[in-house]
Design a protein around this motif. Structure first.
Motif, PDB file in Angstrom:
ATOM      1  N   ALA A   1      42.629  75.866  53.489  1.00  0.00           N
ATOM      2  CA  ALA A   1      41.475  75.312  54.186  1.00  0.00           C
ATOM      3  C   ALA A   1      41.216  75.944  55.552  1.00  0.00           C
ATOM      4  O   ALA A   1      40.059  76.214  55.896  1.00  0.00           O
ATOM      5  N   PRO A   2      42.254  76.229  56.378  1.00  0.00           N
ATOM      6  CA  PRO A   2      41.970  76.768  57.704  1.00  0.00           C
ATOM      7  C   PRO A   2      41.307  78.144  57.704  1.00  0.00           C
ATOM      8  O   PRO A   2      40.788  78.576  58.740  1.00  0.00           O
ATOM      9  N   PHE A   3      41.314  78.829  56.556  1.00  0.00           N
ATOM     10  CA  PHE A   3      40.735  80.171  56.495  1.00  0.00           C
ATOM     11  C   PHE A   3      39.424  80.214  55.711  1.00  0.00           C
ATOM     12  O   PHE A   3      38.783  81.261  55.631  1.00  0.00           O
ATOM     13  N   ILE A   4      39.010  79.094  55.107  1.00  0.00           N
ATOM     14  CA  ILE A   4      37.832  79.075  54.241  1.00  0.00           C
ATOM     15  C   ILE A   4      36.749  78.221  54.900  1.00  0.00           C
ATOM     16  O   ILE A   4      36.989  77.049  55.221  1.00  0.00           O
ATOM     17  N   PRO A   5      35.530  78.752  55.105  1.00  0.00           N
ATOM     18  CA  PRO A   5      34.450  77.946  55.700  1.00  0.00           C
ATOM     19  C   PRO A   5      34.182  76.689  54.890  1.00  0.00           C
ATOM     20  O   PRO A   5      34.361  76.659  53.671  1.00  0.00           O
ATOM     21  N   GLN A   6      33.698  75.653  55.580  1.00  0.00           N
ATOM     22  CA  GLN A   6      33.587  74.340  54.960  1.00  0.00           C
ATOM     23  C   GLN A   6      32.760  74.307  53.670  1.00  0.00           C
ATOM     24  O   GLN A   6      33.224  73.764  52.657  1.00  0.00           O
ATOM     25  N   PRO A   7      31.553  74.860  53.638  1.00  0.00           N
ATOM     26  CA  PRO A   7      30.796  74.761  52.378  1.00  0.00           C
ATOM     27  C   PRO A   7      31.513  75.422  51.208  1.00  0.00           C
ATOM     28  O   PRO A   7      31.581  74.855  50.107  1.00  0.00           O
ATOM     29  N   ALA A   8      32.065  76.619  51.441  1.00  0.00           N
ATOM     30  CA  ALA A   8      32.773  77.317  50.368  1.00  0.00           C
ATOM     31  C   ALA A   8      34.020  76.556  49.961  1.00  0.00           C
ATOM     32  O   ALA A   8      34.357  76.490  48.770  1.00  0.00           O
ATOM     33  N   PHE A   9      34.706  75.939  50.925  1.00  0.00           N
ATOM     34  CA  PHE A   9      35.926  75.192  50.610  1.00  0.00           C
ATOM     35  C   PHE A   9      35.621  73.975  49.742  1.00  0.00           C
ATOM     36  O   PHE A   9      36.244  73.770  48.686  1.00  0.00           O
ATOM     37  N   SER A  10      34.666  73.153  50.163  1.00  0.00           N
ATOM     38  CA  SER A  10      34.366  71.926  49.426  1.00  0.00           C
ATOM     39  C   SER A  10      33.920  72.221  47.999  1.00  0.00           C
ATOM     40  O   SER A  10      34.391  71.602  47.033  1.00  0.00           O
ATOM     41  N   ASN A  11      32.994  73.172  47.850  1.00  0.00           N
ATOM     42  CA  ASN A  11      32.540  73.536  46.511  1.00  0.00           C
ATOM     43  C   ASN A  11      33.625  74.260  45.731  1.00  0.00           C
ATOM     44  O   ASN A  11      33.739  74.118  44.512  1.00  0.00           O
ATOM     45  N   GLY A  12      34.437  75.028  46.456  1.00  0.00           N
ATOM     46  CA  GLY A  12      35.480  75.806  45.801  1.00  0.00           C
ATOM     47  C   GLY A  12      36.557  74.954  45.170  1.00  0.00           C
ATOM     48  O   GLY A  12      37.056  75.270  44.088  1.00  0.00           O
ATOM     49  N   VAL A  13      36.946  73.862  45.827  1.00  0.00           N
ATOM     50  CA  VAL A  13      37.985  72.997  45.258  1.00  0.00           C
ATOM     51  C   VAL A  13      37.532  72.443  43.912  1.00  0.00           C
ATOM     52  O   VAL A  13      38.314  72.377  42.952  1.00  0.00           O
ATOM     53  N   ALA A  14      36.263  72.066  43.812  1.00  0.00           N
ATOM     54  CA  ALA A  14      35.739  71.574  42.540  1.00  0.00           C
ATOM     55  C   ALA A  14      35.804  72.654  41.462  1.00  0.00           C
ATOM     56  O   ALA A  14      36.177  72.381  40.310  1.00  0.00           O
ATOM     57  N   ARG A  15      35.463  73.877  41.834  1.00  0.00           N
ATOM     58  CA  ARG A  15      35.482  74.974  40.872  1.00  0.00           C
ATOM     59  C   ARG A  15      36.913  75.331  40.466  1.00  0.00           C
ATOM     60  O   ARG A  15      37.187  75.645  39.301  1.00  0.00           O
ATOM     61  N   ILE A  16      37.832  75.280  41.413  1.00  0.00           N
ATOM     62  CA  ILE A  16      39.230  75.587  41.090  1.00  0.00           C
ATOM     63  C   ILE A  16      39.796  74.542  40.146  1.00  0.00           C
ATOM     64  O   ILE A  16      40.519  74.862  39.197  1.00  0.00           O
ATOM     65  N   ALA A  17      39.489  73.267  40.394  1.00  0.00           N
ATOM     66  CA  ALA A  17      39.992  72.206  39.513  1.00  0.00           C
ATOM     67  C   ALA A  17      39.558  72.456  38.074  1.00  0.00           C
ATOM     68  O   ALA A  17      40.338  72.281  37.125  1.00  0.00           O
ATOM     69  N   ALA A  18      38.328  72.907  37.898  1.00  0.00           N
ATOM     70  CA  ALA A  18      37.836  73.205  36.550  1.00  0.00           C
ATOM     71  C   ALA A  18      38.488  74.452  35.974  1.00  0.00           C
ATOM     72  O   ALA A  18      38.584  74.601  34.756  1.00  0.00           O
ATOM     73  N   ALA A  19      38.933  75.334  36.856  1.00  0.00           N
ATOM     74  CA  ALA A  19      39.525  76.592  36.406  1.00  0.00           C
ATOM     75  C   ALA A  19      40.995  76.464  36.047  1.00  0.00           C
ATOM     76  O   ALA A  19      41.595  77.414  35.530  1.00  0.00           O
ATOM     77  N   LEU A  20      41.601  75.304  36.317  1.00  0.00           N
ATOM     78  CA  LEU A  20      43.007  75.097  35.981  1.00  0.00           C
ATOM     79  C   LEU A  20      43.180  74.756  34.506  1.00  0.00           C
ATOM     80  O   LEU A  20      42.372  74.036  33.922  1.00  0.00           O
ATOM     81  N   ARG A  21      44.271  75.230  33.940  1.00  0.00           N
ATOM     82  CA  ARG A  21      44.669  74.790  32.603  1.00  0.00           C
ATOM     83  C   ARG A  21      45.240  73.377  32.707  1.00  0.00           C
ATOM     84  O   ARG A  21      45.702  72.965  33.787  1.00  0.00           O
ATOM     85  N   PRO A  22      45.230  72.612  31.631  1.00  0.00           N
ATOM     86  CA  PRO A  22      45.854  71.276  31.668  1.00  0.00           C
ATOM     87  C   PRO A  22      47.297  71.364  32.169  1.00  0.00           C
ATOM     88  O   PRO A  22      48.084  72.179  31.697  1.00  0.00           O
ATOM     89  N   GLY A  23      47.621  70.527  33.133  1.00  0.00           N
ATOM     90  CA  GLY A  23      48.951  70.561  33.729  1.00  0.00           C
ATOM     91  C   GLY A  23      49.101  71.573  34.829  1.00  0.00           C
ATOM     92  O   GLY A  23      50.164  71.665  35.457  1.00  0.00           O
TER      93      GLY A  23
END
Length: 298
Positions: A210-232
């Motif tokens: 988070a300290p290196f990622i601008p706020q808009p990219a961070f907030s939207n990015g976490v949602a995208r990363i969660a979808a990009a994870l395999r189960p578990g």
């Protein structure tokens, strides 16, 4: 202000500068000691500083070192070089930093794989086995010069790591670092904004600082990363620590603003992970000086 208060103010300012200079100089001495090219009187006096600071025995005994000399050099040099950028006015964008600063920050971040194996894996039984399987994949957001990605690939011989960054110059530095490493076949970098990540169920492990990622990219990015994870799969959020003294908290916020990143504490990171459906959320206690770390499983 009368003469007495003028004298008191001068003493307070001069005393504070002296104390802070001692810390900065210790970092500089540590960087010299861990610089393989340093020698002569400078290296000798730097080793004396480390001995007086209580690190002489550890630095003189490589088996006792939890990090490589290159990683320690980055840990020492990076804050000094970044502070230089702050006072010179070139802090607004990471692309304005010198190659030397970016490489030093990368070397410091390469220690993350050691911290992960030491402090995170013991809380998640079986996860090391998951990363040891053929086809295991990791996403490294804000990869910079790729040192963290390389470090994880070296720590887990089956792991393929994809690094994302938005800066072409940084990615050119990363590609050079990767090609010179022994894990070049398992590390790739892409110029991409994490907020536009389209991968689905592709990764077993992901990291976003988070300290290196601008706020808009961070907030939207976490949602995208969660979808990009395999189960578990595991998502790790690096964030600030705002549970220290007033000075420590103020410094954490100052550095985050200087990095152009997102101010975030552990509680907020945990709520964010839960909001995106992650479970087994845990705040990981890392050694002093390391970022805050909160993780969750999909």
């Amino acid at each position: 202000m009368d003469e007495t208060s003028d004298e008191q103010a001068a003493v307070r300012i001069a005393g504070a500068v002296r104390e802070w200079d001692l810390g900065a100089t210790c970092l500089a001495a540590l960087a010299v000691v861990t610089d393989g090219a340093a020698g002569g009187d400078l290296a000798a006096t730097a080793r004396a500083v480390m001995a007086a600071a209580g690190l002489g025995d550890v630095l003189a005994d490589p088996p006792r070192m939890p990090f490589s000399a290159e990683q320690v050099h980055g840990m020492a040099a990076s804050p000094l070089l970044q502070a230089t950028a702050l006072v010179s006015g070139s802090h607004a964008d990471w692309s304005a930093h010198s190659d030397e600063t970016l490489i030093a920050q990368g070397r410091a971040s390469a220690s993350a794989a050691t911290l992960f194996t030491t402090f995170v894996l013991p809380h998640f039984a079986g996860f090391a086995d998951r990363l040891a399987r053929p086809g295991a994949r990791m996403l490294d957001v804000g990869t910079g010069v790729g040192a963290l990605a390389i470090g994880y690939a070296q720590a887990f011989p089956q792991l393929h790591v994809t690094g994302l960054d938005v800066m072409p110059r940084v990615l050119r530095l990363a590609q050079a670092q990767i090609e010179a490493s022994p894990v070049a076949e398992r590390v790739e970098v892409r110029q991409a904004d994490v907020a536009e990540l389209a991968d689905e169920a592709a990764y077993d492990l992901a990291w976003i600082p988070a300290p290196f990622i601008p706020q808009p990219a961070f907030s939207n990015g976490v949602a995208r990363i969660a979808a990009a994870l395999r189960p578990g799969g595991m998502l790790m959020i690096g964030h600030g620590i705002y549970e220290g003294t007033e000075l420590e908290n103020a410094i954490a916020r100052f550095k985050t603003v200087g990095y152009g990143g997102t101010p975030l504490d552990g509680e907020s990171a945990a709520r964010l992970l839960a909001a995106h459906g992650l479970t087994a959320i845990r705040r990981i206690q890392l050694p002093p000086g390391a970022p805050g770390l909160t993780v969750g499983l999909r």
